[in-house]
Design an enzyme around this catalytic site. Sequence first.
Site, PDB file in Angstrom:
ATOM      1  N   HIS A  37       0.847  -1.209   0.000  1.00  0.00           N
ATOM      2  CA  HIS A  37       0.000   0.000   0.000  1.00  0.00           C
ATOM      3  C   HIS A  37       0.879   1.255   0.000  1.00  0.00           C
ATOM      4  CE1 HIS A  37      -2.873  -2.791   2.195  1.00  0.00           C
ATOM      5  NE2 HIS A  37      -3.602  -2.374   1.181  1.00  0.00           N
ATOM      6  N   GLY A 149      -2.777  -1.525  -7.269  1.00  0.00           N
ATOM      7  CA  GLY A 149      -1.660  -2.471  -7.376  1.00  0.00           C
ATOM      8  C   GLY A 149      -1.953  -3.559  -8.394  1.00  0.00           C
ATOM      9  N   SER A 187       0.430  -8.734   1.015  1.00  0.00           N
ATOM     10  CA  SER A 187      -1.026  -8.724   1.127  1.00  0.00           C
ATOM     11  C   SER A 187      -1.388  -8.631   2.598  1.00  0.00           C
ATOM     12  CB  SER A 187      -1.584 -10.033   0.553  1.00  0.00           C
ATOM     13  OG  SER A 187      -2.899 -10.246   1.000  1.00  0.00           O
TER      14      SER A 187
END
Length: 283
Positions: A37, A149, A187
């Site tokens: 992120h 992403g 993740s």
Amino acid sequence: MFVWTYKANLRPFIDGLKKQGQSIGFVPTMGALHRGHLALVERSLRENDRTVVSIFVNPTQFDRKQDLETYPRFPEKDLALLEKLDPEMIVYLPVAEDLYGGPVQREHFDLDGLDRVMEGRHRPGHFDGVATVVKHLFEAVRPDRAYFGEKDFQQLRIIQTLARKLNLPLQIVPVEIQRETDGLAMSSRNLRLSVAHRKAAPEIHRLLNLAREMALQGQNPEAIRMEISKRFKQNPLLELEYFEIADEKTLQFARTFEPGKKYRAFTAVFAGDVRLIDNMPLY
Ligand code: PAF
């Protein structure tokens, strides 16, 4: 840092920035922020005057109740990370009913069939839920650029299609997959892996690399698919849901590699009860 929860407050704030000629970058997230992120946020900070990050675990995109309930949530840690990146960061923490402007439910979209393969086939309604929330988020934030992403490559293609179909005046910016040093794609779900499954999970990246080598050696998509599926089945800690090779543009499964087109391998794997997805460009 500026934290908003209601559209009625966020919108005039963004209007004010736009009136001053400032460009707005946007990174939608479901929180539990990791380096993947942060790479999106850093890119947005470089390319825009101001950056908005939304944190919202969107109920309409979960097809399994347990996945929604166990989705990791660390709001305080997330806010601290964002403030460290930019003390002027704009954070949007929507209240579901306000964001949706009524009942929190999925709309249906015509996504040119991009939503019917892979993730769409295995997670019914998932992409309608994603498209619904992203449409509402875009309406609330009205960014110049939005960052997604490539780990969720199918989602990225769907959002590009959604933005085109809704004539939204914004640019969708794809950002490369961020990986741990052992290759596992970053993740939020990785946090839920047991020690043994965390150790086994980098096999996903190794097998995607093998698929790439096989493609470069001239093997056809079906031969690659069969070999990689066989190798996944040899690992008792990973349960393969799908491994597919598809055209990057249409996401339709490839029977042959046609010159001039781009292809990617896509996979979804259960490591215990944690579902991981990953992909890799082949050409
Ligand atoms: O990729 C995600 O985290 C989510 O699907 C998104 C785009 C924030 C929509 O809820």
